[in-house]
Design an enzyme around this catalytic site. Structure first.
Site, PDB file in Angstrom:
ATOM      1  N   ARG A 108       0.813  -1.210   0.000  1.00 50.03           N
ATOM      2  CA  ARG A 108       0.000   0.000   0.000  1.00 50.03           C
ATOM      3  C   ARG A 108       0.857   1.276   0.000  1.00 50.03           C
ATOM      4  O   ARG A 108       0.540   2.235  -0.687  1.00 50.03           O
ATOM      5  CB  ARG A 108      -0.932   0.001   1.213  1.00 50.03           C
ATOM      6  CG  ARG A 108      -1.966  -1.122   1.196  1.00 50.03           C
ATOM      7  CD  ARG A 108      -2.884  -1.059   2.403  1.00 50.03           C
ATOM      8  NE  ARG A 108      -3.730   0.122   2.350  1.00 50.03           N
ATOM      9  CZ  ARG A 108      -4.967   0.164   1.836  1.00 50.03           C
ATOM     10  NH1 ARG A 108      -5.493  -0.938   1.333  1.00 50.03           N
ATOM     11  NH2 ARG A 108      -5.661   1.263   1.835  1.00 50.03           N
ATOM     12  N   PRO A 114      -3.999  -3.077  -3.771  1.00 52.72           N
ATOM     13  CA  PRO A 114      -5.184  -2.870  -2.910  1.00 52.72           C
ATOM     14  C   PRO A 114      -5.315  -3.955  -1.850  1.00 52.72           C
ATOM     15  O   PRO A 114      -6.262  -4.747  -1.833  1.00 52.72           O
ATOM     16  CB  PRO A 114      -6.338  -2.917  -3.922  1.00 52.72           C
ATOM     17  CG  PRO A 114      -5.855  -3.869  -4.981  1.00 52.72           C
ATOM     18  CD  PRO A 114      -4.371  -3.628  -5.090  1.00 52.72           C
ATOM     19  N   LYS A 115      -4.370  -3.983  -0.916  1.00 54.75           N
ATOM     20  CA  LYS A 115      -4.279  -5.071   0.055  1.00 54.75           C
ATOM     21  C   LYS A 115      -4.977  -4.724   1.368  1.00 54.75           C
ATOM     22  O   LYS A 115      -4.907  -3.590   1.840  1.00 54.75           O
ATOM     23  CB  LYS A 115      -2.805  -5.383   0.339  1.00 54.75           C
ATOM     24  CG  LYS A 115      -2.031  -5.874  -0.871  1.00 54.75           C
ATOM     25  CD  LYS A 115      -0.638  -6.307  -0.490  1.00 54.75           C
ATOM     26  CE  LYS A 115       0.131  -6.826  -1.699  1.00 54.75           C
ATOM     27  NZ  LYS A 115       1.431  -7.405  -1.330  1.00 54.75           N
ATOM     28  N   LYS A 116      -5.624  -5.733   1.934  1.00 57.15           N
ATOM     29  CA  LYS A 116      -6.151  -5.645   3.289  1.00 57.15           C
ATOM     30  C   LYS A 116      -6.005  -7.004   3.948  1.00 57.15           C
ATOM     31  O   LYS A 116      -5.713  -8.008   3.276  1.00 57.15           O
ATOM     32  CB  LYS A 116      -7.590  -5.137   3.298  1.00 57.15           C
ATOM     33  CG  LYS A 116      -8.586  -5.997   2.552  1.00 57.15           C
ATOM     34  CD  LYS A 116      -9.924  -5.279   2.384  1.00 57.15           C
ATOM     35  CE  LYS A 116     -10.619  -4.970   3.692  1.00 57.15           C
ATOM     36  NZ  LYS A 116     -11.999  -4.458   3.478  1.00 57.15           N
TER      37      LYS A 116
END
Length: 246
Positions: A108, A114-116
């Site tokens: 990020r 778009p990592k979570k």
């Protein structure tokens, strides 16, 4: 700490950064990719302009990465959408769920992945390659594929991994306005493929408010691949600035 030393840091906290500086080399990176047909109108609601949709396809992927310089071992899962930008055919990274904080932070901060946080797994169950994704305690996706049924042409496997990739970089300012809002492009160029296979595959997606993979429903599985690689991530470049439109 001197100002000059601050400028040498990769990120905070000083003295114990969330991630080291790259490059990030991946050894024995393993992919389970399932390409499926989905609803075109659902895609149109998700893919941002100026990217263009050519076919209503989505790639669900799970990657097991046991040996990554600086980041350790982790697993990642997400959805990737085939798109075109300025005549370039590539893929848009829609969402990624990862079980490793350094990988999330560097993805990020230093790029635009778009990592979570999520809990993906990739493993072999008897004669079946299995990929699962949980968000918290709830199942979001289950993918199954026959284990190494048929060899996949190495050049076709290379094309799958080396497509140009587009990502959104969005960073808010302290007043709530957007400080950064742009489209980035990257592409893997340093790649070694150790093996590639294809087989029958299935994919189930389950409704979840904060991991809405099922918003792109599975209508038909088109292609599946299982690929083993070594690779190095490339540095992204800026291709479009949304703030120029203001």
């Amino acid at each position: 700490m001197l100002k000059s030393d601050v400028l040498k840091q990769s990120t905070t906290p000083l003295g114990g950064p969330a991630f080291p500086q790259g490059p990030y080399k991946f050894h024995n990176r393993e992919y389970l990719n399932i390409v499926y047909r989905t609803d075109l109108e659902a895609l149109k609601r998700i893919v941002p302009e100026p990217l263009e949709i050519e076919e209503p396809l989505v790639k669900f992927e799970i990657m097991y990465m046991p040996d990554v310089t600086g980041l350790g071992c982790y697993t990642e899962s997400g959805q990737v959408i085939p798109v075109k930008y300025n005549g370039i055919q590539g893929e848009y990274l829609h969402a990624m769920y990862v079980d490793n904080h350094p990988a999330i932070a560097v993805g990020r901060e230093a790029s635009a992945y778009p990592k979570k946080l999520g809990a993906p797994r990739l493993y072999t169950d008897s004669d079946t390659l299995v990929g699962t994704l949980d968000y918290g305690t709830l199942r979001v996706a289950t993918a199954t594929m026959g284990y190494k049924h048929q060899p996949l042409d190495i050049e076709k496997a290379r094309e799958e991994i080396m497509k140009p990739t587009f990502m959104l970089k969005i960073v808010p300012d302290f007043d709530g306005s957007l400080k950064v809002c742009e489209l980035l492009q990257t592409q893997i160029t340093d790649l070694t493929i150790h093996g590639a296979w294809t087989a029958p595959a299935r994919l189930q997606l389950f409704e979840h408010a904060l991991a809405p993979m099922a918003d792109l429903p599975v209508l038909e599985v088109v292609h599946a691949s299982h690929i083993l690689t070594d690779l190095t991530l490339s540095t992204p470049t800026h291709v479009y600035n949304y703030l120029d439109e203001k």
